[in-house]
Write an enzyme that holds these catalytic residues in place. Structure first.
Site, short mmCIF file in Angstrom:
data_model
loop_
_atom_site.label_atom_id
_atom_site.label_comp_id
_atom_site.label_asym_id
_atom_site.label_seq_id
_atom_site.Cartn_x
_atom_site.Cartn_y
_atom_site.Cartn_z
N GLY A 245 7.29 -33.75 9.76
CA GLY A 245 7.92 -33.08 9.67
C GLY A 245 8.57 -34.18 8.41
O GLY A 245 7.80 -35.39 7.75
N GLU A 246 9.11 -34.13 7.50
CA GLU A 246 9.84 -34.20 5.99
C GLU A 246 10.92 -35.35 5.85
O GLU A 246 11.38 -35.24 7.14
CB GLU A 246 10.60 -32.97 5.02
N ILE A 247 10.60 -36.69 6.02
CA ILE A 247 11.56 -37.78 5.94
C ILE A 247 12.57 -37.67 4.56
O ILE A 247 13.80 -38.71 4.87
CB ILE A 247 10.67 -39.26 6.15
#
Length: 375
Positions: A230-232
């Protein structure tokens, strides 16, 4: 198109087969990327995203079944909503849609669909957090939601962009300020949320012991929760993976190994990957990232994906005894579709491929511990 091809991938220590004899599923009526879906019994529901305000169903147990359109979703067109099924009903939350000013905005409303009479109902509740980039799954009588972008920050960016009008210099200034921040300064959701339809109540199920995520692969099977990548922050993914377990004391979390890099490539994490279980094996595939973004971030560039091109992927990973490995590849790159576990297969429905092209295809992958089969 049905393909027959068997290859022994010695580098991957696995055999994978493109099956010409297994059941195939009909294509979606329209390409659906950035949408959502859920499984109720043997019927899968998929819609929204690039499908507009439409939802479609397919009876998976009927080999001759075709996709059918159900009642129009009353909440309007939206991207990246969250959906899950509880007690035979479909629940849809949040997403990203344009307001009357043309601004893209996170919304936090909620709807229920009842298959028995083909009707939608807007629920008298709102999610306590922004639900774009969130991932949802059901367990027992609750919907669990992980991650998501911050409503105020995300909405503010789009409001400022629209207010800048045709002033390119101003828009560039807004974008530069937005992307030039540390991951923690985007305030992605770091609590595991739950919604219980029977009481119409939201609950904070505890803080996750890792950074907030957007676009993570999130699956619940039995009492186990798995979170992959996932994106952080916008444009920057992580290769981290995590496992949780429902216990009497709440969800207990532990870190898993990072997702490995394909041979000859960097592993820049994935957002929009698809996942599910096949014969007890957890599978993850597809997703998109910006190759080189982690390297640039480690070099001190907060706008980590600046100057980089987005890439979609086709590797299939499996988790076995706490370790990841690559067991094959899909015939196409894919991301941001809907995946569901059914009959010891993982169905990959819609999504997008290179350049963001929406897909209508429905693929099935299965793995028995030795052989990956792609239908």
């Amino acid at each position: 198109m049905k393909l027959t091809k068997t290859a022994l991938c010695t580098a991957l220590f696995a055999t994978f087969t493109f099956s010409a004899n297994a059941q195939t599923y009909p294509d979606l009526p329209v390409g659906i990327k950035g949408g959502t879906g859920a499984l109720i019994g043997d019927t899968v529901y998929v819609g929204l995203g690039s499908g507009g305000d439409k939802f479609y169903t397919l009876d998976l147990k009927d080999p001759s079944a075709q996709w059918k359109e159900i009642a129009t979703f009353p909440g309007g067109e939206r991207n990246q909503p969250v959906a899950a099924a509880v007690d035979g009903k479909l629940y849809v939350f949040g997403g990203l849609q344009k307001n009357e000013k043309g601004e893209l905005q996170l919304v936090n409303d909620a709807y229920r669909y009842n298959p028995s009479d083909n009707t939608w109902m807007k629920l008298p509740t709102r999610s306590p957090r922004g639900l774009v980039g969130s991932s949802g799954a059901s367990h027992g009588d609750k919907v669990y939601i992980l991650g998501g972008s911050n409503l105020s920050i995300f909405n503010g960016f789009f409001q400022d962009t629209v207010a800048a009008g045709e002033d390119k210099a101003k828009k560039d200034e807004i974008a530069a300020a937005y992307f030039d921040q540390r991951p923690e300064d985007y305030f992605f959701t770091t609590e595991l949320l739950s919604y219980e339809p029977s009481t119409n109540k939201w609950r904070n199920e505890g803080r996750i012991p890792f950074s907030g995520r957007a676009g993570a692969a999130f699956t619940i099977q039995g009492n186990d929760l798995v979170v992959v990548n996932g994106e952080i922050k916008p444009g920057l993914r992580t290769a981290e993976t995590h496992q949780g377990k429902f216990t009497a004391k709440g969800v207990q979390w532990k870190n898993l190994p990072d997702l490995p890099a394909p041979k000859g490539k960097s592993q820049d994490g994935l957002a929009g990957a698809l996942s599910g279980y096949s014969n007890g094996h957890y599978l993850v595939t597809g997703g998109a990232n910006f190759p080189g973004s982690i390297k640039q971030f480690k070099e001190g560039k907060l706008h980590a994906h600046k100057g980089l091109s987005k890439a979609w992927h086709n590797e299939v990973y499996t988790l076995n005894n706490g370790k990841w490995r690559i067991v094959g590849e899909l015939p196409m790159n894919i991301g941001y579709g809907f995946s569901v576990s059914y009959n010891n297969k993982v169905l990959l429905i819609g999504g997008e491929t290179d350049g963001g092209k929406a897909l209508t295809s429905v693929k099935a992958i299965s793995y028995d511990g030795k052989k990956l089969t792609i239908e």
